[in-house]
Design an enzyme around this catalytic site. Sequence first.
Site, PDB file in Angstrom:
ATOM      1  NE  ARG A 106      19.793   3.451  -2.159  1.00 26.88           N
ATOM      2  CZ  ARG A 106      19.150   4.261  -1.676  1.00 26.88           C
ATOM      3  NH1 ARG A 106      17.865   4.147  -1.773  1.00 26.88           N
ATOM      4  NH2 ARG A 106      19.268   5.594  -1.083  1.00 26.88           N
ATOM      5  CB  THR A 386      10.029   4.640   1.048  1.00 20.95           C
ATOM      6  OG1 THR A 386      11.067   5.648   0.591  1.00 20.95           O
ATOM      7  CG2 THR A 386      10.643   3.405   1.252  1.00 20.95           C
ATOM      8  CG  ASN A 406      14.465   9.830  -2.455  1.00 21.83           C
ATOM      9  OD1 ASN A 406      14.241   9.528  -1.096  1.00 21.83           O
ATOM     10  ND2 ASN A 406      15.469  10.877  -2.604  1.00 21.83           N
ATOM     11  CG  ASP A 428      18.581   8.783  -0.400  1.00 23.89           C
ATOM     12  OD1 ASP A 428      18.097   9.881   0.126  1.00 23.89           O
ATOM     13  OD2 ASP A 428      17.626   7.780  -0.361  1.00 23.89           O
ATOM     14  CB  SER A 457      19.093   3.273   1.415  1.00 25.27           C
ATOM     15  OG  SER A 457      17.696   2.910   1.860  1.00 25.27           O
ATOM     16  CB  SER A 458      17.479   5.454   6.227  1.00 23.00           C
ATOM     17  OG  SER A 458      17.777   6.828   6.180  1.00 23.00           O
ATOM     18  N   GLY A 478       9.573   6.322   5.465  1.00 17.88           N
ATOM     19  CA  GLY A 478       9.412   7.356   6.218  1.00 17.88           C
ATOM     20  C   GLY A 478      10.856   8.404   6.233  1.00 17.88           C
TER      21      GLY A 478
HETATM   22  N1  GLY Z   1      15.340   7.103  -0.381  1.00 19.86           N
HETATM   23  C1  GLY Z   1      15.184   6.884   1.034  1.00 19.86           C
HETATM   24  C2  GLY Z   1      16.165   5.851   1.725  1.00 19.86           C
HETATM   25  O1  GLY Z   1      16.430   5.120   0.908  1.00 19.86           O
HETATM   26  O2  GLY Z   1      16.435   5.842   2.904  1.00 19.86           O
END
Ligand code: GLY
Length: 578
Positions: A106, A386, A406, A428, A457-458, A478
Amino acid sequence: MLESASVARRPRASLALVLCVAVFAADPSNAAAPAPVEGKRAVLASAHPLATEAGREILAAGGNAVDAAVAVSFALSVVEPWSSGLGGGAFAVVHMGGETRTFDMREMAPAAATRDMFADPAKPGAPIPGASTSTAKAAGIPGLVRGMAGLHASYGRLPFEAVVAPALRLAHDGFPVSRRLRDAIAQVGPQMNADAQRVFMPRGVVPAVGERLVQADLAATLERIAKTRGEDFYLGETASELVRSVTAAGGIWTAKDLAGYFWKEREPVRGAFRGFDVVSMGPPSSGGLLLVQMLGVVERMDSGRKATEGWNGADRLHRLAETMKRAFAMRAIGLADPDYVPVDHERFIGKAAMDGLAKAVGAARRATPAAAISKLKVTGGERTHTTHFEIVTAEGDGVAVTQTVNLWFGNAQVAGRTGVVLNNEMDDFATLPGVPNAFGLVGDEGNAVAAGKRPLSSMTPTLVLKDGKVVGAFGSPGGSRIISTTFQVLLHVIVDGMDPSEALAAPRIHHQWMPDVLEVERFLLSPETRRELEKRGHHIEERGRMGNAMAIWRRDDGQGGVLEGAADPRGEGSALGL
Ligand code: GLY
């Protein structure tokens, strides 16, 4: 030779046609969805046919799942530059030779980043519009290159230069612009900086579908990366040009920030679901904890029995929506970079937590208003971005990677002569705690900006194991929909018995607690189901396509199993089997 199952029945055609057919042609034996591809040795799936082909090439050359993954990652950086790239970050969940590890690549906030760097001094409590998405300060220090080099150093079999070669070739020789790339350039092009416009609109206009896009600067950068195992990006000529251009654009990167970037191994998030072991990404991603939590809730609610209601019936959708909104409400509190804020996994996936959530969901006969779940007040929008890819081999190895810059084309800036698209991952962070980001997601003080910190993050790259071998891989892009998409595709395979292709084709729902809306893809709900959900108090809004997921699953054929895989029909990706 690698071929998809559907292609194997057809005469040879051009590669582009072959890959198109693999993704889009309906198998006459299955009216619901194209047949998944099959593989005896391996199956891989990514969001772009040329990236999938790069992985195939590496497997065919004797590479293992990690070699192929690194090749796909770099290839996606070239052919899907709006979604991920060298200027962004990634998470990888890896199971190789019986060992499961997760790699955090990340982005990190630069040393000069501060909690209030995106706050408007003239308007207390308000952010500077666009500062965390569309400026040079929106870019975190990229982790993808050092992370992929680290992953390769841990498990790769082929030389690093060999796995970068397909991406280098695609950048140097060019590739045909796809519809998605054309659309992304059309949308973001006007906001791009001059270097990005030079790369992506070389004739001064949005390129046409099929036009060849050559990225000469990126090819030169990839060549330096290949020769230095990635270190040129952090310490060499590329690093100098990155810092020069970001600084010139008003950013705060320094040579020390780049030199000091490090990927990090994280403790995998593990869960059990219907006799399978689920392994996903832990903080600084929220994805793994929320996925394992939601699976735990679902399993408790049907006591491990096969669900008796239909996959798209009102009872099931009500239950999933109630499960999702509670998970997302929890996401807003206490989730952040664990190096800065202790994250209590038990609060999310401990037995007591999941028992309590299952009880609450079970008791919710009607839609629970968001305000009754948490008092935080937010509103928000939605965006997509993403990319996700995955590889599973017959030996039971697997790699699932989700990577990103992102939003589409990150901050819309290419860094000088590097050809590298810069991320806008700083968005984020909870750029102002309580204020939603581009996905409408809100965070608390724990996810506030700080020097060296990684934003929450997701991303949810996920492997499913049985008896210590990988039998499935899942994930999606997404934004906030990454988690709900991955969750539903996995449920469709394990609970509903769909094959990967059917599971990906099934329309999806999404509820992220705030805004208090049950989003549904068009054509999911029958009029009766919609009426029933509305009667229970759900505020339903129809949406276009959610996510661009990938799925691989080992089907039990009574002879040791066969790997099947597919790419989401919402996108332009492909799966290939070996
Ligand atoms: N940039 C979107 C995520 O990492 O969730």
